[in-house]
Design a protein around this motif. Structure first.
Motif, PDB file in Angstrom:
ATOM      1  N   TYR A  34       4.234   1.294  -1.158  1.00  0.00           N
ATOM      2  CA  TYR A  34       5.239   1.617  -2.167  1.00  0.00           C
ATOM      3  C   TYR A  34       6.648   1.756  -1.588  1.00  0.00           C
ATOM      4  N   ILE A  35       6.811   1.456  -0.294  1.00  0.00           N
ATOM      5  CA  ILE A  35       8.133   1.553   0.320  1.00  0.00           C
ATOM      6  C   ILE A  35       9.049   0.536  -0.358  1.00  0.00           C
ATOM      7  N   PRO A  36      10.126   0.997  -0.979  1.00  0.00           N
ATOM      8  CA  PRO A  36      10.986   0.059  -1.713  1.00  0.00           C
ATOM      9  C   PRO A  36      11.760  -0.865  -0.782  1.00  0.00           C
ATOM     10  N   THR A  37      12.044  -2.056  -1.264  1.00  0.00           N
ATOM     11  CA  THR A  37      12.831  -3.025  -0.516  1.00  0.00           C
ATOM     12  C   THR A  37      13.579  -3.922  -1.495  1.00  0.00           C
ATOM     13  N   THR A  38      14.750  -4.362  -1.093  1.00  0.00           N
ATOM     14  CA  THR A  38      15.525  -5.281  -1.923  1.00  0.00           C
ATOM     15  C   THR A  38      15.359  -6.728  -1.466  1.00  0.00           C
ATOM     16  N   LYS A  39      14.668  -6.925  -0.348  1.00  0.00           N
ATOM     17  CA  LYS A  39      14.483  -8.274   0.179  1.00  0.00           C
ATOM     18  C   LYS A  39      13.633  -9.114  -0.785  1.00  0.00           C
ATOM     19  N   LYS A  40      14.130 -10.277  -1.080  1.00  0.00           N
ATOM     20  CA  LYS A  40      13.490 -11.245  -1.985  1.00  0.00           C
ATOM     21  C   LYS A  40      13.337 -10.710  -3.412  1.00  0.00           C
ATOM     22  N   MET A  41      14.028  -9.632  -3.741  1.00  0.00           N
ATOM     23  CA  MET A  41      13.962  -9.089  -5.094  1.00  0.00           C
ATOM     24  C   MET A  41      14.473 -10.118  -6.102  1.00  0.00           C
ATOM     25  N   PHE A  42      15.610 -10.743  -5.784  1.00  0.00           N
ATOM     26  CA  PHE A  42      16.200 -11.715  -6.691  1.00  0.00           C
ATOM     27  C   PHE A  42      15.276 -12.910  -6.882  1.00  0.00           C
ATOM     28  N   GLN A  43      14.637 -13.348  -5.773  1.00  0.00           N
ATOM     29  CA  GLN A  43      13.713 -14.479  -5.870  1.00  0.00           C
ATOM     30  C   GLN A  43      12.518 -14.157  -6.757  1.00  0.00           C
ATOM     31  N   VAL A  44      12.027 -12.914  -6.663  1.00  0.00           N
ATOM     32  CA  VAL A  44      10.894 -12.503  -7.495  1.00  0.00           C
ATOM     33  C   VAL A  44      11.291 -12.471  -8.971  1.00  0.00           C
ATOM     34  N   ILE A  45      12.491 -11.954  -9.256  1.00  0.00           N
ATOM     35  CA  ILE A  45      12.975 -11.913 -10.639  1.00  0.00           C
ATOM     36  C   ILE A  45      13.115 -13.332 -11.198  1.00  0.00           C
ATOM     37  N   LEU A  46      13.667 -14.240 -10.381  1.00  0.00           N
ATOM     38  CA  LEU A  46      13.794 -15.631 -10.815  1.00  0.00           C
ATOM     39  C   LEU A  46      12.428 -16.266 -11.047  1.00  0.00           C
ATOM     40  N   TYR A  47      11.479 -15.910 -10.194  1.00  0.00           N
ATOM     41  CA  TYR A  47      10.126 -16.460 -10.337  1.00  0.00           C
ATOM     42  C   TYR A  47       9.525 -16.065 -11.683  1.00  0.00           C
ATOM     43  N   TYR A  48       9.607 -14.777 -12.032  1.00  0.00           N
ATOM     44  CA  TYR A  48       9.020 -14.328 -13.283  1.00  0.00           C
ATOM     45  C   TYR A  48       9.841 -14.776 -14.492  1.00  0.00           C
ATOM     46  N   SER A  49      11.131 -15.092 -14.272  1.00  0.00           N
ATOM     47  CA  SER A  49      11.996 -15.534 -15.365  1.00  0.00           C
ATOM     48  C   SER A  49      11.720 -16.971 -15.764  1.00  0.00           C
ATOM     49  N   TYR A  50      11.544 -17.850 -14.774  1.00  0.00           N
ATOM     50  CA  TYR A  50      11.293 -19.243 -15.124  1.00  0.00           C
ATOM     51  C   TYR A  50      10.412 -19.996 -14.126  1.00  0.00           C
ATOM     52  N   GLY A  51      10.392 -19.575 -12.863  1.00  0.00           N
ATOM     53  CA  GLY A  51       9.612 -20.287 -11.855  1.00  0.00           C
ATOM     54  C   GLY A  51       8.136 -20.336 -12.156  1.00  0.00           C
ATOM     55  N   ILE A  52       7.608 -19.245 -12.697  1.00  0.00           N
ATOM     56  CA  ILE A  52       6.184 -19.176 -13.004  1.00  0.00           C
ATOM     57  C   ILE A  52       5.795 -20.208 -14.058  1.00  0.00           C
ATOM     58  N   PHE A  53       6.719 -20.526 -14.968  1.00  0.00           N
ATOM     59  CA  PHE A  53       6.435 -21.487 -16.025  1.00  0.00           C
ATOM     60  C   PHE A  53       6.524 -22.930 -15.528  1.00  0.00           C
ATOM     61  N   ARG A  54       7.048 -23.091 -14.307  1.00  0.00           N
ATOM     62  CA  ARG A  54       7.153 -24.424 -13.718  1.00  0.00           C
ATOM     63  C   ARG A  54       6.101 -24.650 -12.641  1.00  0.00           C
ATOM     64  N   GLY A  55       5.186 -23.675 -12.499  1.00  0.00           N
ATOM     65  CA  GLY A  55       4.110 -23.807 -11.527  1.00  0.00           C
ATOM     66  C   GLY A  55       4.546 -23.593 -10.092  1.00  0.00           C
ATOM     67  N   GLU A  56       5.666 -22.896  -9.880  1.00  0.00           N
ATOM     68  CA  GLU A  56       6.148 -22.650  -8.528  1.00  0.00           C
ATOM     69  C   GLU A  56       5.299 -21.595  -7.831  1.00  0.00           C
ATOM     70  N   SER A  57       5.350 -21.557  -6.497  1.00  0.00           N
ATOM     71  CA  SER A  57       4.623 -20.556  -5.714  1.00  0.00           C
ATOM     72  C   SER A  57       5.332 -19.216  -5.810  1.00  0.00           C
ATOM     73  N   HIS A  58       4.558 -18.157  -5.766  1.00  0.00           N
ATOM     74  CA  HIS A  58       5.155 -16.819  -5.777  1.00  0.00           C
ATOM     75  C   HIS A  58       5.910 -16.621  -4.462  1.00  0.00           C
ATOM     76  N   PRO A  59       7.150 -16.133  -4.519  1.00  0.00           N
ATOM     77  CA  PRO A  59       7.946 -15.966  -3.294  1.00  0.00           C
ATOM     78  C   PRO A  59       7.398 -14.906  -2.342  1.00  0.00           C
ATOM     79  N   VAL A  60       6.574 -13.977  -2.863  1.00  0.00           N
ATOM     80  CA  VAL A  60       5.995 -12.926  -2.018  1.00  0.00           C
ATOM     81  C   VAL A  60       4.498 -12.821  -2.346  1.00  0.00           C
ATOM     82  N   PRO A  61       3.657 -13.669  -1.763  1.00  0.00           N
ATOM     83  CA  PRO A  61       2.220 -13.629  -2.051  1.00  0.00           C
ATOM     84  C   PRO A  61       1.588 -12.324  -1.583  1.00  0.00           C
ATOM     85  N   LYS A  62       0.523 -11.930  -2.251  1.00  0.00           N
ATOM     86  CA  LYS A  62      -0.162 -10.682  -1.918  1.00  0.00           C
ATOM     87  C   LYS A  62      -0.861 -10.766  -0.569  1.00  0.00           C
TER      88      LYS A  62
END
Length: 219
Positions: A80-108
């Motif tokens: 749960y340690i917060p981080t801002t790294k790749k935050m913008f990329q994750v937001i972009l992914y959920y905004s439109y990247g996911i609908f284009r079949g792109e890879s998650h920028p931070v895989p589990k």
């Protein structure tokens, strides 16, 4: 579509899965009985709804205390340690990247189950919203004892407002959370993972910032 290879990984322990489903059940009952207490609909009847709400609320408080103990004794608090790294990329992914079949920028990964956006949300939920909701509910329940507790300076209207506002905030989280469970590589992938503990994740290495957040590791 992402062409990255997927591997089957054990992510969630039995306790994590037990806590997740127990908490969801408790929250569901609390929401239903709470709405009935406010006169939204008839179901159990006012008196029984109050009794069930109080019992489940106190049960949730006790279960949450065990969860906090587990998080700190197992080291899972690092998830749960917060981080801002790749935050913008994750937001972009959920905004439109996911609908284009792109890879998650931070895989589990086992060492990093939550992406930067999830960390902020889950930390805010566990460290602020839930404790405030539980405290306001406990105070509401113990209203007749305020004077003996030295809390007669409190007002019931304020506590009631905080508790009700918290309930709506939790309801909003649940709605978004249920939607997010459908955003895996298949619609049911995340739900199955929270049942079995195993999930297919994209290959990749865990970065240091995922383990330590924005902090730099010592040494």
């Amino acid at each position: 579509m992402s062409d990255k290879k997927r591997i089957n990984m054990y992510l969630y322990t039995r306790y994590e899965r037990f806590w997740h489903w127990l908490q969801m059940a408790l929250i569901f009952v609390l929401l239903v009985t709470g709405f009935e207490v406010h006169g939204t609909f008839p179901f159990l009847g006012f008196d029984e709804a109050v009794d069930v709400h109080n019992f489940v609320g106190l049960s949730w408080l006790i279960a949450f205390a065990f969860f906090v103990f587990w998080v700190f004794t197992t080291g899972e608090w690092k998830q749960y340690i917060p981080t801002t790294k790749k935050m913008f990329q994750v937001i972009l992914y959920y905004s439109y990247g996911i609908f284009r079949g792109e890879s998650h920028p931070v895989p589990k990964r086992k060492e990093a189950k939550h992406n930067p956006l999830q960390r902020i949300v889950y930390l805010s939920l566990a460290a602020f919203l839930l404790p405030i909701q539980m405290l306001s509910g406990f105070l509401y329940w113990g209203y007749n004892s305020w004077k003996s507790w030295g809390l007669d300076w409190l007002t019931l209207d304020v506590i009631a407002f905080v508790h009700t506002a918290g309930a709506f905030a939790i309801l909003c989280f649940v709605i978004v959370h249920v939607y997010m469970t459908t955003t895996g590589h298949t619609v049911t992938a995340h739900v199955k993972a929270m049942i079995t503990g195993w999930e297919d994740v994209e290959e990749g290495d865990v970065q240091e910032w995922e383990k330590h957040g924005d902090r730099q590791p010592a040494g």
